[in-house]
Design an enzyme around this catalytic site. Sequence first.
Site, PDB file in Angstrom:
ATOM      1  N   GLU A 171       1.095  -5.836  -4.192  1.00 44.85           N
ATOM      2  CA  GLU A 171      -0.125  -5.209  -3.702  1.00 44.85           C
ATOM      3  C   GLU A 171       0.126  -3.552  -3.856  1.00 44.85           C
ATOM      4  O   GLU A 171       0.280  -2.677  -2.911  1.00 44.85           O
ATOM      5  CB  GLU A 171      -0.160  -5.223  -2.167  1.00 44.85           C
ATOM      6  CG  GLU A 171      -0.363  -6.724  -1.621  1.00 44.85           C
ATOM      7  CD  GLU A 171      -1.089  -6.673  -0.359  1.00 44.85           C
ATOM      8  OE1 GLU A 171      -1.198  -5.869   0.325  1.00 44.85           O
ATOM      9  OE2 GLU A 171      -1.588  -7.812   0.005  1.00 44.85           O
ATOM     10  N   GLU A 353      -0.551 -14.739  -1.078  1.00 43.28           N
ATOM     11  CA  GLU A 353      -0.484 -14.626   0.336  1.00 43.28           C
ATOM     12  C   GLU A 353      -1.796 -14.596   0.654  1.00 43.28           C
ATOM     13  O   GLU A 353      -2.792 -14.482   0.115  1.00 43.28           O
ATOM     14  CB  GLU A 353      -0.262 -13.022   0.740  1.00 43.28           C
ATOM     15  CG  GLU A 353       1.181 -12.441   0.710  1.00 43.28           C
ATOM     16  CD  GLU A 353       1.152 -10.869   1.298  1.00 43.28           C
ATOM     17  OE1 GLU A 353       0.314 -10.405   2.056  1.00 43.28           O
ATOM     18  OE2 GLU A 353       2.091 -10.345   0.858  1.00 43.28           O
TER      19      GLU A 353
HETATM   20  C1  BGC Z   1       0.972  -7.441   2.881  1.00 42.29           C
HETATM   21  C2  BGC Z   1       2.010  -7.777   3.894  1.00 42.29           C
HETATM   22  C3  BGC Z   1       1.166  -8.107   5.165  1.00 42.29           C
HETATM   23  C4  BGC Z   1       0.000  -8.546   5.198  1.00 42.29           C
HETATM   24  C5  BGC Z   1      -0.732  -8.555   6.505  1.00 42.29           C
HETATM   25  C6  BGC Z   1      -0.366  -7.646   2.889  1.00 42.29           C
HETATM   26  O1  BGC Z   1      -1.164  -6.633   2.915  1.00 42.29           O
HETATM   27  O2  BGC Z   1       1.575  -7.636   1.384  1.00 42.29           O
HETATM   28  O3  BGC Z   1       3.235  -7.274   3.705  1.00 42.29           O
HETATM   29  O4  BGC Z   1       2.094  -7.950   6.196  1.00 42.29           O
HETATM   30  O5  BGC Z   1      -0.765  -8.180   4.408  1.00 42.29           O
HETATM   31  O6  BGC Z   1      -1.093  -7.474   6.918  1.00 42.29           O
END
Ligand code: BGC
Length: 451
Positions: A171, A353
């Site tokens: 990110e 993610e």
């Molecule tokens: C990040 C994580 C974070 C997740 C939830 C993403 O922006 O890569 O580190 O915990 O979002 O907030």
Amino acid sequence: MALTPAAQLGLRSDFLWGVSTSAFQVEGAVKDDGRGPSIWDTRCRLKGGVGDGSNADVACDHYHRWPEDLELMKAIGVGAYRFSVAWPRLLPQGKGAINPAGLDFYDRLIDAVLEAGIEPWLCLYHWDLPQALDDLGGWTNRDCAGWFADYAVLVAKRYGDRVKNFATFNEFSVFTMFGYAIDWAAPGVTDRAAHLKAIHHVNLAHGAGVDVLRSLVPGASIGAIHNRQIVRPEGGLEENRAAARLLDAHWNGVFPDPQVLGFYPPLVARDMEPYVQAGDMARICRPTDWIGLNHYGPIYAKADPSTTWGYGWGSPPESANHPEVGWPIFPEVFKDELLELTRRYKMPIYVTENGCGGGAGSDTPDERGEIKDTHRIAYFREYTQAMRAAVAEGADLRGYFVWALLDNFEWGSGYGPRFGLAHVDFETLKRTLKNSAYWYRGLIRGEHRGE
Ligand code: BGC
């Protein structure tokens, strides 16, 4: 021949199901075995740096309890574990002296993960810049790209015999924007030039990292992880449109465009000019094997003249906000994002993610110790359906990683939001799989075909 469970869902037969964590959010042990401080250790000590005043000194204590966490992964049945290496654990001052105990830690972890039949996915940078490098200007210093490349050499030489899947950064736009334009993350600078320099130097670091991995790790599969989220003007209002366009360029464009296509988005190209030297675009735009998408939901922009760039974070429409999650749930936006990524960059995609927070309520164990996080199951059901729909429409999707394996330290929000498939009791550090973990296990096994 029988179809694999993934193929029965309309996905590739070798589709990869994984879970993610990041070093600073789970490891704890910030002073153990010679680890140096990172910019997030510093931020945790600043008044107001973290909403609930907490820190990640212990976090999930994954540094010591990773064998337990590996058992959780085995119980869920994932094929891949995405984690990040803490740069300050290997190089406490960011460069120079190496910390052998830090290297040993990831050896142990990687060996055990492989032994469990799980692919390690190693991310070089998930926001924990060594403090000593920030003291030298951090990402605003062009030399930081070289320091990153040296760190990548260390990682590639040590783990490249066993790890084949690498991401350079997690990110890009979150840590550059929140760290250098909006004070929501370390190092908490709010300055246009600092933000632009950080963008460019991180891009240079990415390119250098790709070259290092390519030359030192035979058979490496290399990618970068982008958080792309469609930006909408708050309230759909005309007066917020310009803010939405600029936020979109900074959030969604300034990293994947130069890295994959070889140019900065037209809206910001002039701003970038002072920092771009001859030959830089060729250094940044290096061939990679996949593109990572982290996606949670759309974001909203509003005009706000008091901020560094004149945009502020807008509110989603009241009706769209999910009461438990605290942000809008729009699975169709996830599908659109996957298709847009396919159209624009024409690369294999991994969703690196996706997941959903929550907090009190359904993330709390009941009297029998069961965690009935039905809102998270609903989220996964809808988002994985959207993902399957994107594949049916042509997205070249290779895998999906849930954020996160564990409830963890959620940066500026401390321990409030809980994203884990496993609940962590932060008093006792006891882990308990939530119902969503069992649902995910079922998905991997092909039990939710009809849903
Ligand atoms: C990040 C994580 C974070 C997740 C939830 C993403 O922006 O890569 O580190 O915990 O979002 O907030």
